[in-house]
Design a protein around this motif. Structure first.
Motif, PDB file in Angstrom:
ATOM      1  N   ARG A 187     -38.933 -17.787 118.268  1.00 25.55           N
ATOM      2  CA  ARG A 187     -39.214 -18.603 119.121  1.00 25.55           C
ATOM      3  C   ARG A 187     -40.664 -18.501 119.791  1.00 25.55           C
ATOM      4  O   ARG A 187     -41.217 -17.245 119.613  1.00 25.55           O
ATOM      5  N   GLY A 188     -41.298 -19.700 120.205  1.00 23.80           N
ATOM      6  CA  GLY A 188     -42.543 -19.459 120.572  1.00 23.80           C
ATOM      7  C   GLY A 188     -43.541 -19.305 119.409  1.00 23.80           C
ATOM      8  O   GLY A 188     -44.844 -19.014 119.584  1.00 23.80           O
ATOM      9  N   GLY A 189     -42.912 -19.475 118.273  1.00 27.05           N
ATOM     10  CA  GLY A 189     -43.902 -19.241 117.040  1.00 27.05           C
ATOM     11  C   GLY A 189     -45.221 -20.096 116.783  1.00 27.05           C
ATOM     12  O   GLY A 189     -46.017 -19.500 115.922  1.00 27.05           O
ATOM     13  N   THR A 190     -45.426 -21.202 117.499  1.00 28.58           N
ATOM     14  CA  THR A 190     -46.531 -21.895 117.310  1.00 28.58           C
ATOM     15  C   THR A 190     -47.886 -20.984 117.506  1.00 28.58           C
ATOM     16  O   THR A 190     -48.673 -21.370 117.101  1.00 28.58           O
TER      17      THR A 190
ATOM     18  N   THR B  94     -36.650 -28.265 120.278  1.00 28.32           N
ATOM     19  CA  THR B  94     -36.065 -27.015 119.317  1.00 28.32           C
ATOM     20  C   THR B  94     -34.725 -26.745 120.100  1.00 28.32           C
ATOM     21  O   THR B  94     -33.822 -26.432 119.130  1.00 28.32           O
TER      22      THR B  94
ATOM     23  N   GLU C 122     -41.395 -29.740 114.943  1.00 25.02           N
ATOM     24  CA  GLU C 122     -42.912 -29.811 114.856  1.00 25.02           C
ATOM     25  C   GLU C 122     -43.096 -30.674 113.875  1.00 25.02           C
ATOM     26  O   GLU C 122     -44.274 -31.268 113.904  1.00 25.02           O
TER      27      GLU C 122
ATOM     28  N   SER D 178     -46.513 -27.654 118.925  1.00 18.79           N
ATOM     29  CA  SER D 178     -45.113 -27.385 118.973  1.00 18.79           C
ATOM     30  C   SER D 178     -44.487 -28.599 118.864  1.00 18.79           C
ATOM     31  O   SER D 178     -44.904 -29.790 119.155  1.00 18.79           O
ATOM     32  N   ALA D 179     -43.206 -28.614 119.112  1.00 19.18           N
ATOM     33  CA  ALA D 179     -42.214 -29.802 119.226  1.00 19.18           C
ATOM     34  C   ALA D 179     -42.304 -30.356 120.515  1.00 19.18           C
ATOM     35  O   ALA D 179     -42.731 -29.631 121.579  1.00 19.18           O
TER      36      ALA D 179
ATOM     37  N   PHE E 225     -44.924 -23.306 114.137  1.00 18.17           N
ATOM     38  CA  PHE E 225     -43.585 -22.760 114.197  1.00 18.17           C
ATOM     39  C   PHE E 225     -42.901 -22.473 112.658  1.00 18.17           C
ATOM     40  O   PHE E 225     -42.186 -21.429 112.633  1.00 18.17           O
TER      41      PHE E 225
END
Ligand code: ASP
Ligand code: MG
Length: 471
Positions: free
Chosen positions: A213-216, A49, A131, A43-44, A199
């Protein structure tokens, strides 16, 4: 530990926030590298984000108000590079250059937003920088300490639909792209690690999309899914919790860790309030039958973690978890005969869909004179406005009731399929304590029974059900 050829690991922002967390991340990577090839999906950096979304919003209004947030973003990245990468290495210089170049692009994008008109696709493009930067820097860090690693940006790997902000992956196309791009790298001896940005993906016409959101989490699942026909894979989601719990510990003190859970049950948990995993990644893992683990980042050797597999283990515990959504609104639409007119429910669903309102719960009495839906508390005002102003529902023969003081409780367990008596027991134990059930629904898959009660009773009801079914 079962041996896998390939382990896909997801590291979120909290694994990448300071020297300590990052050295823990490195320790974990080194340990797994002894046994398998690794793909890491990142993630970032923590908080980035949100800052990028802020940057986007400010750019839409007045680009001059962006200086501060850009400075924040800059300092967080520079600190990470300076704290972690040895200044004598070529990777240090390279990371700085990559960062400066991308930051310039980002600032430039902010300037043109107002000219191009704000749009969700520009927002996605902007937040994907989080990311892109973190993953590139992590990749260079690994190279700088002698772990050979290759950076790949996920817009070149994951194809999605055009639903900016919450895009869905096109799995088949994505699978073949990932296989073609990654399997030669995994098989070669030179690269041990592949670092993939979490993400985001891209549409067929190459516009960047984000996966929600939380897509990683979802990115990690997609990587494993796509490679699972070529390699023996598993996914590890490193989290700041041990795994899935059987209730919310803030509500039921005795809540404890679930060591194993099936995909089906985990999906129910993810849907009903447990924010541990992006719900869609469970679907993808299930489709590919990929064993997954949620492990505590702070205690990587611990045996206390959640394993998610296909098997529904029917132990003596039929009910696996009691979850709840405390703040919910319930909308009841009533009318003598109108509800039974074909098309009324379709109209309701269309109205909700067009206005991005998500339904958490639904039930309709068989007499068809009322229909009840549960929605996020935050959507309550919006739906009230929409219904009362709608040509159809605003008419006098409908009565619309909205109740904002209710909670939802879901009793979850795949083994309740064909097990009689669960609903009876729920009613009995709650009835004995004078807790009134306002509405009830059970999916025909029999994975959960959902009840709606007054919010004041939520905590008590969760504990009663926990004692009756779990402890
Ligand atoms: N950075 C993104 C977010 O904060 C994706 C992720 O963390 O999984 O939502
Ligand atoms: Mg995050």
């Amino acid at each position: 530990m079962e041996k896998c050829d390939l382990v896909v690991m997801k590291f979120g922002g909290s694994c990448l926030q300071d020297i300590e967390s990052f050295s823990q991340t490195t320790k974990i990577i080194k340990k797994y590298l002894k046994e398998s090839k690794i793909i890491i999906v990142t993630s970032a950096f923590k908080g980035i984000t949100d800052k990028l979304i802020d940057f986007y919003n400010k750019s839409c209004k007045d680009v001059n108000s962006c200086a501060e947030v850009i400075e924040d973003i800059k300092q967080i990245h520079l600190k990470f590079i300076n704290d972690n990468i040895n200044k004598e290495t070529p990777e240090y210089k390279d990371s700085l250059e990559f960062f400066e170049l991308n930051l310039k692009d980002l600032v430039q994008l902010g300037r043109v937003i107002r000219l191009l008109r704000p749009s969700l696709d520009l927002q996605d493009l902007i937040i994907s920088y989080g990311e892109k930067l973190s993953t590139y820097i992590v990749n260079q860090y690994l190279n700088s300490i002698g772990i050979s690693s290759k950076f790949l940006s996920s817009d070149e790997l994951i194809l999605t639909d055009n639903n900016f902000g919450n895009a869905l992956p096109l799995l088949e196309e994505t699978e073949s792209i990932i296989q073609k791009r990654l399997s030669p790298i995994i098989k070669s001896d030179t690269n041990h690690i592949i670092c993939v940005t979490g993400f985001y993906g891209s549409t067929k016409d190459k516009k960047i999309t984000t996966l929600g959101r939380g897509g990683t989490d979802l990115t990690a699942a997609i990587m494993a899914y796509s490679l699972s026909s070529l390699f023996k894979c598993k996914v590890i989601y490193w989290k700041d919790v041990q795994g899935f719990l059987d209730a919310d510990p803030r509500i039921a003190e005795q809540a404890s860790l679930l060591h194993q859970i099936s995909y089906l049950e985990a999906k129910e948990l993810a849907f009903f309030g447990s924010k541990v995993l992006h719900p869609l990644c469970l679907d993808v893992n299930e489709k590919g039958n990929i064993p997954s683990e949620i492990r505590p980042f702070n205690d990587p050797e611990s045996n206390d973690y959640t394993k998610i597999t296909k098997e529904i283990i029917k132990g003596e515990r039929i009910i696996k978890a009691i979850t709840s959504i405390q703040r919910l609104s319930m909308v009841t639409i009533e009318s003598g005969t109108m509800i039974s007119l074909p098309g009324t429910v379709a109209k309701l669903f269309n109205l909700l869909a067009e206005n991005n309102i998500n339904i958490k719960f639904i039930s309709q009495s068989s007499s068809e004179n009322n229909i009840t839906i549960g929605i996020d508390f935050e959507d309550s005002m919006k739906i009230s406005y929409l219904l009362r102003n709608s040509d159809w529902f605003g008419k006098q023969w409908f009565s619309i009731k909205i109740d904002n003081d209710i909670s939802l409780i879901a009793v979850i367990g795949a083994a309740m399929l064909h097990t009689p008596g669960i609903a009876g027991k729920i009613f009995t134990v709650l009835g004995e304590q004078n807790i009134n059930i306002r509405a009830i629904s059970q999916g025909s898959s029999e994975l959960n029974i959902t009840i709606i009660i007054e919010r004041d009773h939520c905590k008590k009801a969760v504990n009663i059900l926990y004692n009756a079914f779990i402890s």
